[in-house]
Design an enzyme around this catalytic site. Structure first.
Site, PDB file in Angstrom:
ATOM      1  N   HIS A 197       0.837  -1.208   0.000  1.00 16.30           N
ATOM      2  CA  HIS A 197       0.000   0.000   0.000  1.00 16.30           C
ATOM      3  C   HIS A 197       0.870   1.255   0.000  1.00 16.30           C
ATOM      4  O   HIS A 197       0.648   2.185  -0.787  1.00 16.30           O
ATOM      5  CB  HIS A 197      -0.903  -0.048   1.244  1.00 16.30           C
ATOM      6  CG  HIS A 197      -1.731   1.166   1.485  1.00 16.30           C
ATOM      7  ND1 HIS A 197      -3.112   1.140   1.487  1.00 16.30           N
ATOM      8  CD2 HIS A 197      -1.405   2.454   1.779  1.00 16.30           C
ATOM      9  CE1 HIS A 197      -3.580   2.337   1.749  1.00 16.30           C
ATOM     10  NE2 HIS A 197      -2.556   3.155   1.940  1.00 16.30           N
ATOM     11  N   GLU A 198       1.869   1.282   0.893  1.00 13.87           N
ATOM     12  CA  GLU A 198       2.722   2.469   1.002  1.00 13.87           C
ATOM     13  C   GLU A 198       3.570   2.670  -0.250  1.00 13.87           C
ATOM     14  O   GLU A 198       3.757   3.798  -0.709  1.00 13.87           O
ATOM     15  CB  GLU A 198       3.612   2.365   2.243  1.00 13.87           C
ATOM     16  CG  GLU A 198       2.858   2.310   3.565  1.00 13.87           C
ATOM     17  CD  GLU A 198       1.894   3.469   3.758  1.00 13.87           C
ATOM     18  OE1 GLU A 198       2.246   4.609   3.393  1.00 13.87           O
ATOM     19  OE2 GLU A 198       0.775   3.236   4.253  1.00 13.87           O
ATOM     20  N   ASP A 238      -5.474   8.091  -1.153  1.00 11.40           N
ATOM     21  CA  ASP A 238      -6.359   7.296  -0.298  1.00 11.40           C
ATOM     22  C   ASP A 238      -7.788   7.756  -0.560  1.00 11.40           C
ATOM     23  O   ASP A 238      -8.360   8.542   0.187  1.00 11.40           O
ATOM     24  CB  ASP A 238      -5.988   7.465   1.180  1.00 11.40           C
ATOM     25  CG  ASP A 238      -4.690   6.769   1.531  1.00 11.40           C
ATOM     26  OD1 ASP A 238      -4.489   5.633   1.072  1.00 11.40           O
ATOM     27  OD2 ASP A 238      -3.872   7.360   2.255  1.00 11.40           O
ATOM     28  N   HIS A 293       1.948   4.635  -2.994  1.00 12.37           N
ATOM     29  CA  HIS A 293       1.843   6.088  -2.779  1.00 12.37           C
ATOM     30  C   HIS A 293       3.030   6.839  -3.378  1.00 12.37           C
ATOM     31  O   HIS A 293       2.922   8.025  -3.701  1.00 12.37           O
ATOM     32  CB  HIS A 293       1.801   6.409  -1.282  1.00 12.37           C
ATOM     33  CG  HIS A 293       0.464   6.231  -0.644  1.00 12.37           C
ATOM     34  ND1 HIS A 293      -0.715   6.595  -1.243  1.00 12.37           N
ATOM     35  CD2 HIS A 293       0.120   5.755   0.591  1.00 12.37           C
ATOM     36  CE1 HIS A 293      -1.728   6.339  -0.428  1.00 12.37           C
ATOM     37  NE2 HIS A 293      -1.250   5.828   0.681  1.00 12.37           N
TER      38      HIS A 293
END
Length: 353
Positions: A304-305, A319, A308
């Site tokens: 997920h990170e 998000d 970004h």
């Protein structure tokens, strides 16, 4: 990816949000955000519950969050102004009471913040501001759904000199003060998470490119070949970044070098610097890999990170919808830029959800 085994002293950051409006069909509840100018670049937001029932929502990554998260989107001549702050990943169960806000019907909360502290507005001129998205709602301190919010569009004329004098919230200090090393159990956990991230991302990339069309439709709301190729390319880029701890576009800290972890935050990313940092909760709350569909773990949090970070694959994700119910309510264009959609898809491929 450059794996940092020695932390450094760093300063503060500032606000993050959705540049894309989110539509939720059939939603009776909602939050209305009224934006107004109270100074040159200082903005006031009044958030009102327009529904007919009390609503309890997570105000982290939203108005009232003291961390430098994105609360509004800024545009100059229809081009979005870069945000320089953090994107946080939160726990979805066992949230502390201080992370939650309850609003009765018609009730409001207020927040004030300076947009020049998190974006370079030293050029001055006309800036257009808005705020739209989804906020997680909770029952018994557990995320159980989402509620949409939308704001008015505010246009302000920014004085360049005054904006330039505003202290920037994000300051990367010179690495003069060495703090604790990443070693022992944390080093082992992060190394395992990175290996698992490589496996998950590669499998998800293959599934995106040529796997089940119904599963891809479930998460990304389309089966177009161009979207499948884009998703596969981002996931392959994540796998490549996670595969190396000595090179790449990101810097990964195993501890909270910025001081923005709270009792509800697992990890965060500074997209403008391609920096990722884990919080204590990453190690104490998350399993290495979950055996539950749509649940959180260390590997999908790291994945997920990575999404970004624009240095991994540009543009970096936002998000826009957090958790399965919110992520699967997005449009195809929104899902393509939503970090949790990639994490949830990788989890689904791994567990055959």
């Amino acid at each position: 990816m450059r794996f940092i085994s020695v932390s450094s002293l760093l300063l503060a950051l500032a606000p993050a949000l959705n540049a894309v409006p989110v539509e939720v069909a059939g939603s009776a509840q909602g939050l209305d955000v009224t934006l107004s100018q109270v100074g040159n670049t200082r903005i006031k937001a009044v958030v009102k519950n327009t529904g007919s029932e009390d609503v309890t929502f997570v105000h982290l990554n939203f108005f009232k969050d003291a961390a430098p998260v994105q609360k509004v989107s800024l545009f100059r001549n229809a081009t979005e102004v870069q945000f320089q702050g953090i994107k946080q990943r939160l726990i979805t169960e066992g949230l502390s009471d201080d992370a939650l806000t309850t609003l009765a019907p018609g009730a409001t909360i207020e927040d004030e913040f300076d947009i020049a502290s998190t974006s370079d507005l030293s050029e001055g001129g006309t800036i257009t501001i808005n705020s739209n998205g989804l906020v997680p709602i909770t029952t018994d301190n557990k995320v159980t759904g989402y509620i949409p919010f939308t704001s008015n569009e505010l246009s302000i004329d920014v004085d360049a000199a005054e904006a330039a004098s505003v202290t920037q919230a994000v300051k990367i200090l010179e690495r003069r003060t060495k703090v604790t090393s990443c070693s022992g159990s944390r080093l082992s956990a992060l190394q395992t998470a990175l290996r698992n991230t490589v496996s998950l991302a590669r499998a998800a990339a293959t599934a995106a490119q040529s796997g089940s069309s119904s599963r891809f439709q479930e998460y990304f709301k389309t089966t177009s070949s161009s979207t499948r190729s884009t998703v596969a390319a981002r996931l392959n880029a994540v796998a490549n970044e996670a595969a190396s701890t000595s090179s790449g576009s990101t810097t990964y800290y195993c501890s909270d070098v910025y001081g923005y972890c709270s009792s509800n935050v697992l990890a965060y990313t500074l997209p403008s610097y391609n920096i990722i940092a884990n919080c204590d909760l990453y190690y104490s709350y998350l399993p290495a890999l979950t055996s539950t569909c749509h649940a959180q773990d260390q590997a999908t949090t790291t994945l997920h990170e990575f999404t970004h970070a624009p240095g991994v694959y540009s543009p970096g994700t936002d998000d826009l919808g957090y958790g399965y119910s919110a992520a699967t309510a997005l449009s195809a264009s929104q899902a393509l830029l939503n970090a949790d959609t990639y994490a949830l898809f990788a989890n689904a491929v791994n567990l055959n959800c």
